[in-house]
Design an enzyme around this catalytic site. Structure first.
Site, short mmCIF file in Angstrom:
data_model
loop_
_atom_site.label_atom_id
_atom_site.label_comp_id
_atom_site.label_asym_id
_atom_site.label_seq_id
_atom_site.Cartn_x
_atom_site.Cartn_y
_atom_site.Cartn_z
N ASN A 13 13.12 30.16 50.88
CA ASN A 13 13.61 31.37 50.22
C ASN A 13 14.85 31.33 49.75
OD1 ASN A 13 14.29 34.04 49.52
ND2 ASN A 13 12.41 34.79 50.47
N ASP A 69 12.91 34.47 60.43
CA ASP A 69 11.73 35.24 60.27
C ASP A 69 11.79 36.86 59.98
OD1 ASP A 69 8.98 34.08 59.90
OD2 ASP A 69 10.07 32.79 61.57
N ARG A 168 19.27 41.49 58.24
CA ARG A 168 19.90 40.18 58.54
C ARG A 168 20.98 40.23 58.68
NH1 ARG A 168 18.09 39.24 53.98
NH2 ARG A 168 16.06 38.56 54.86
P1 ITT Z 1 10.89 31.08 55.01
O1 ITT Z 1 10.65 29.84 54.31
O2 ITT Z 1 12.17 31.22 55.55
O3 ITT Z 1 9.68 31.47 56.01
P2 ITT Z 1 9.62 33.40 53.55
O4 ITT Z 1 10.15 34.10 52.11
O5 ITT Z 1 8.10 33.03 53.69
O6 ITT Z 1 10.80 32.29 53.71
P3 ITT Z 1 9.66 35.39 55.61
O7 ITT Z 1 8.28 34.77 56.24
O8 ITT Z 1 10.52 35.23 56.91
O9 ITT Z 1 10.40 34.39 54.79
O10 ITT Z 1 9.56 36.82 55.15
C1 ITT Z 1 8.61 37.63 55.13
C2 ITT Z 1 8.98 38.28 53.76
O11 ITT Z 1 9.76 39.47 53.90
C3 ITT Z 1 9.70 37.64 52.71
O12 ITT Z 1 8.84 36.96 51.81
C4 ITT Z 1 10.24 38.58 51.72
O13 ITT Z 1 9.27 38.99 50.72
C5 ITT Z 1 10.36 39.73 52.68
N1 ITT Z 1 11.94 40.13 52.99
C6 ITT Z 1 12.37 39.43 54.15
N2 ITT Z 1 13.73 39.98 54.06
C7 ITT Z 1 13.91 40.70 52.96
C8 ITT Z 1 14.92 41.43 52.52
O14 ITT Z 1 16.11 41.49 52.98
N3 ITT Z 1 14.75 42.19 51.41
C9 ITT Z 1 13.41 42.25 50.81
N4 ITT Z 1 12.33 41.54 51.25
C10 ITT Z 1 12.55 40.85 52.49
#
Ligand code: ITT
Length: 182
Positions: A13, A69, A168
């Site tokens: 991401n 995460d 974060r």
């Molecule tokens: P990784 O490869 O790092 O796992 P990911 O996008 O799958 O990336 P996560 O499982 O940690 O990441 O995140 C869960 C979801 O939560 C992510 O896909 C976003 O849609 C959402 N999310 C996390 N932090 C956010 C933020 O600061 N603002 C908006 N959405 C967020």
């Protein structure tokens, strides 16, 4: 003194990386990026997923890494989507989440930053309370247009100082305090 480019953020991401880079820069830490899909085990525990993901990242790249995460936990839905936040965003999205909610809109965002190198595996957790807005507001990624942090009237997507108060930011601040003194 600034640490050289010896810490890598591994994630699929870009948004997460750009925010983490910006936040860690403010603490004097340079952060590199390796874009990669990591092993994401099925578990109801965000902590367990976080540890596995960081170990997987280190075993792939053999360099000190951090992974992150996140989960959005909505009170009236018993904490859903929580560990399934990524999947739920990809499937029903923000409109789907808004359709599930009525009066009680309390929620929290959780971030777990995990550091892994040859000898150390350590996590830093933080949460940010807030509410889910009634409609999407502002232009942002992920759940930003529907999450309003406590003591604010704006969604994350409408704020220009998200990186100074987000889940974060809070987890990375804990991490920095430890990393700069380890
Ligand atoms: P990784 O490869 O790092 O796992 P990911 O996008 O799958 O990336 P996560 O499982 O940690 O990441 O995140 C869960 C979801 O939560 C992510 O896909 C976003 O849609 C959402 N999310 C996390 N932090 C956010 C933020 O600061 N603002 C908006 N959405 C967020």
């Amino acid at each position: 003194m600034q640490k050289s480019f010896d810490l890598i953020f591994v994630s699929s991401n870009d948004h997460k990386y750009l925010e983490a880079k910006n936040i860690l820069e403010s603490f004097g830490i340079k952060l590199g990026f390796l874009k990669s899909d990591l092993e994401e085990i099925q578990s109801s525990s965000l902590e367990e997923i976080a540890l596995r993901k960081a170990k997987d990242a280190f075993s792939k790249f053999k360099k000190p890494v951090i992974t992150e995460d996140d989960g959005l936990f909505i009170n009236s839905l018993g904490g859903f989507p929580g560990p399934y936040s990524s999947y739920v965003f990809k499937t029903i999205g923000n409109d789907g989440v808004l359709n599930l909610l009525r009066n009680n809109r309390k929620a929290k965002f959780v971030s777990i930053i995990t550091y892994c190198d040859k000898t150390i595996l350590q996590s830093f957790n933080a949460k940010l309370d807030g509410i889910i807005s009634k409609s999407q507001k502002g232009k942002g990624w992920g759940y930003d247009p529907i999450f309003i942090p406590k003591n604010s009237k704006k969604t994350f997507a409408e704020m220009d100082d998200k990186n100074k108060l987000s889940h974060r930011y809070k987890a990375l601040k804990k991490f920095s305090n430890w990393y700069l003194h380890k």
